[in-house]
Design a protein around this motif. Structure first.
Motif, PDB file in Angstrom:
ATOM      1  N   GLY A 115       0.799  -1.215   0.000  1.00  0.00           N
ATOM      2  CA  GLY A 115       0.000   0.000   0.000  1.00  0.00           C
ATOM      3  C   GLY A 115       0.834   1.268   0.000  1.00  0.00           C
ATOM      4  N   VAL A 116       2.123   1.150   0.348  1.00  0.00           N
ATOM      5  CA  VAL A 116       2.993   2.325   0.290  1.00  0.00           C
ATOM      6  C   VAL A 116       3.475   2.483  -1.152  1.00  0.00           C
ATOM      7  CG1 VAL A 116       5.121   3.373   1.136  1.00  0.00           C
ATOM      8  CG2 VAL A 116       3.733   1.978   2.677  1.00  0.00           C
ATOM      9  N   LEU A 117       3.307   3.672  -1.706  1.00  0.00           N
ATOM     10  CA  LEU A 117       3.696   3.908  -3.096  1.00  0.00           C
ATOM     11  C   LEU A 117       5.203   3.752  -3.274  1.00  0.00           C
ATOM     12  CD1 LEU A 117       1.515   7.001  -4.020  1.00  0.00           C
ATOM     13  CD2 LEU A 117       1.154   4.610  -4.652  1.00  0.00           C
ATOM     14  N   ASP A 118       5.596   3.184  -4.404  1.00  0.00           N
ATOM     15  CA  ASP A 118       7.018   2.991  -4.700  1.00  0.00           C
ATOM     16  C   ASP A 118       7.295   3.507  -6.117  1.00  0.00           C
ATOM     17  OD1 ASP A 118       9.595   2.194  -5.041  1.00  0.00           O
ATOM     18  OD2 ASP A 118       9.294   0.132  -4.386  1.00  0.00           O
ATOM     19  N   LEU A 140       6.550  -5.257 -10.210  1.00  0.00           N
ATOM     20  CA  LEU A 140       7.942  -5.192  -9.774  1.00  0.00           C
ATOM     21  C   LEU A 140       7.964  -4.555  -8.389  1.00  0.00           C
ATOM     22  CD1 LEU A 140      11.039  -4.096 -11.822  1.00  0.00           C
ATOM     23  CD2 LEU A 140      10.667  -3.165  -9.562  1.00  0.00           C
ATOM     24  N   ARG A 141       8.606  -5.222  -7.448  1.00  0.00           N
ATOM     25  CA  ARG A 141       8.771  -4.652  -6.108  1.00  0.00           C
ATOM     26  C   ARG A 141      10.270  -4.544  -5.830  1.00  0.00           C
ATOM     27  NH1 ARG A 141       5.089  -8.362  -6.248  1.00  0.00           N
ATOM     28  NH2 ARG A 141       6.568 -10.009  -5.688  1.00  0.00           N
ATOM     29  N   SER A 142      10.658  -3.452  -5.191  1.00  0.00           N
ATOM     30  CA  SER A 142      12.074  -3.317  -4.860  1.00  0.00           C
ATOM     31  C   SER A 142      12.248  -3.409  -3.349  1.00  0.00           C
ATOM     32  CB  SER A 142      12.625  -1.995  -5.385  1.00  0.00           C
ATOM     33  OG  SER A 142      12.004  -0.925  -4.719  1.00  0.00           O
ATOM     34  N   ALA A 143      13.419  -3.817  -2.941  1.00  0.00           N
ATOM     35  CA  ALA A 143      13.719  -3.943  -1.515  1.00  0.00           C
ATOM     36  C   ALA A 143      15.199  -3.664  -1.317  1.00  0.00           C
ATOM     37  CB  ALA A 143      13.377  -5.345  -1.012  1.00  0.00           C
ATOM     38  N   THR A 183       7.197   2.700  10.216  1.00  0.00           N
ATOM     39  CA  THR A 183       5.960   3.291   9.691  1.00  0.00           C
ATOM     40  C   THR A 183       5.674   2.802   8.275  1.00  0.00           C
ATOM     41  OG1 THR A 183       6.495   5.257  10.971  1.00  0.00           O
ATOM     42  CG2 THR A 183       4.745   5.470   9.348  1.00  0.00           C
ATOM     43  N   ILE A 184       6.720   2.657   7.480  1.00  0.00           N
ATOM     44  CA  ILE A 184       6.501   2.313   6.074  1.00  0.00           C
ATOM     45  C   ILE A 184       7.135   0.991   5.647  1.00  0.00           C
ATOM     46  CG2 ILE A 184       6.215   4.705   5.308  1.00  0.00           C
ATOM     47  CD1 ILE A 184       9.141   4.603   4.316  1.00  0.00           C
ATOM     48  N   HIS A 185       7.987   0.413   6.483  1.00  0.00           N
ATOM     49  CA  HIS A 185       8.727  -0.785   6.065  1.00  0.00           C
ATOM     50  C   HIS A 185       8.353  -2.034   6.856  1.00  0.00           C
ATOM     51  CE1 HIS A 185      12.189   2.051   4.699  1.00  0.00           C
ATOM     52  NE2 HIS A 185      11.506   1.657   3.651  1.00  0.00           N
ATOM     53  N   ASP A 186       8.377  -3.176   6.175  1.00  0.00           N
ATOM     54  CA  ASP A 186       8.472  -4.482   6.825  1.00  0.00           C
ATOM     55  C   ASP A 186       9.894  -4.991   6.622  1.00  0.00           C
ATOM     56  OD1 ASP A 186       5.831  -4.795   7.701  1.00  0.00           O
ATOM     57  OD2 ASP A 186       5.194  -5.461   5.711  1.00  0.00           O
ATOM     58  N   TYR A 187      10.348  -5.860   7.487  1.00  0.00           N
ATOM     59  CA  TYR A 187      11.681  -6.438   7.259  1.00  0.00           C
ATOM     60  C   TYR A 187      11.701  -7.876   7.728  1.00  0.00           C
ATOM     61  CZ  TYR A 187      12.544  -5.844  12.238  1.00  0.00           C
ATOM     62  OH  TYR A 187      12.453  -5.935  13.605  1.00  0.00           O
ATOM     63  N   ASP A 188      12.637  -8.643   7.187  1.00  0.00           N
ATOM     64  CA  ASP A 188      12.888  -9.955   7.775  1.00  0.00           C
ATOM     65  C   ASP A 188      14.383 -10.177   7.886  1.00  0.00           C
ATOM     66  OD1 ASP A 188      13.745 -11.361   5.249  1.00  0.00           O
ATOM     67  OD2 ASP A 188      11.681 -10.869   4.704  1.00  0.00           O
ATOM     68  N   VAL A 189      14.738 -11.065   8.792  1.00  0.00           N
ATOM     69  CA  VAL A 189      16.134 -11.325   9.129  1.00  0.00           C
ATOM     70  C   VAL A 189      16.416 -12.806   8.927  1.00  0.00           C
ATOM     71  CG1 VAL A 189      17.861 -11.287  10.983  1.00  0.00           C
ATOM     72  CG2 VAL A 189      16.149  -9.462  10.849  1.00  0.00           C
ATOM     73  N   ALA A 190      17.509 -13.120   8.242  1.00  0.00           N
ATOM     74  CA  ALA A 190      17.951 -14.515   8.103  1.00  0.00           C
ATOM     75  C   ALA A 190      19.416 -14.580   8.522  1.00  0.00           C
ATOM     76  CB  ALA A 190      17.788 -14.982   6.661  1.00  0.00           C
ATOM     77  N   VAL A 191      19.766 -15.595   9.291  1.00  0.00           N
ATOM     78  CA  VAL A 191      21.128 -15.693   9.814  1.00  0.00           C
ATOM     79  C   VAL A 191      21.780 -16.979   9.308  1.00  0.00           C
ATOM     80  CG1 VAL A 191      22.478 -16.040  11.918  1.00  0.00           C
ATOM     81  CG2 VAL A 191      20.699 -14.299  11.854  1.00  0.00           C
ATOM     82  N   ALA A 192      23.016 -16.883   8.865  1.00  0.00           N
ATOM     83  CA  ALA A 192      23.778 -18.063   8.449  1.00  0.00           C
ATOM     84  C   ALA A 192      25.162 -17.990   9.065  1.00  0.00           C
ATOM     85  CB  ALA A 192      23.884 -18.122   6.928  1.00  0.00           C
ATOM     86  N   GLN A 193      25.679 -19.155   9.456  1.00  0.00           N
ATOM     87  CA  GLN A 193      27.029 -19.185  10.001  1.00  0.00           C
ATOM     88  C   GLN A 193      28.014 -19.001   8.857  1.00  0.00           C
ATOM     89  OE1 GLN A 193      27.462 -22.303  12.854  1.00  0.00           O
ATOM     90  NE2 GLN A 193      29.696 -22.156  12.850  1.00  0.00           N
ATOM     91  N   ARG A 194      29.120 -18.270   9.116  1.00  0.00           N
ATOM     92  CA  ARG A 194      30.099 -18.048   8.046  1.00  0.00           C
ATOM     93  C   ARG A 194      31.152 -19.130   8.071  1.00  0.00           C
ATOM     94  NH1 ARG A 194      32.920 -12.753   8.337  1.00  0.00           N
ATOM     95  NH2 ARG A 194      31.743 -12.431  10.253  1.00  0.00           N
TER      96      ARG A 194
END
Lengths: 83, 83
Positions: free
Chosen positions: B15-18, B38-41, B72-83
């Motif tokens: 719903g947030v304009l891009d 098309l969605r950008s992130a 207010t305008i963003h969602d985020y997700d986090v993924a963790v991997a061992q190096r």
């Protein structure tokens, strides 16, 4: 035709300076976080229709080559998932 | 301490304009590509040391909350991997 989402991740090649990432890292450090490196990348999610995953991936790859990435400074990878 | 890479993906809420994504989509269409959306992130790859994956993820999550994403305008997700 099947609907696919192709995810194109565009990152700077190793050795290309990224002042925005460096600034973000310093801002995190000023907030008290410890981290050894921060890299930023652009991610594009493309919804498209194609015969199969291979042709969806080929088209996303061509879009990356022609517009989304600059081959002089960027590497990219493409991942395709059925919607 | 183990070395982890936490990947934080920050995207605009639905719903947030891009306008940037819309412009990119139109440019691809002018090049002859067909796509329905098309969605950008933004994607941040954080290298950090932590006791275990759970604490690396908790720290990356806090960095996203405090700096990388605007709740207010963003969602985020986090993924963790061992190096």
């Amino acid at each position: 035709m099947t609907e696919f989402t192709a995810t194109v991740t565009v990152r700077l090649k190793r050795g290309v300076l990224d002042p925005e990432a460096e600034t973000t890292k310093q801002a995190l450090e000023r907030l008290g976080f410890e981290l050894s490196a921060l890299r930023s990348a652009d991610r594009f999610e493309l919804d498209l229709e194609a015969e199969d995953a291979a042709s969806a991936e080929a088209r996303a790859d061509e879009m990356a080559e022609r517009l989304l990435a600059n081959p002089t400074i960027h590497d990219y990878d493409v991942a395709v998932a059925q919607r």
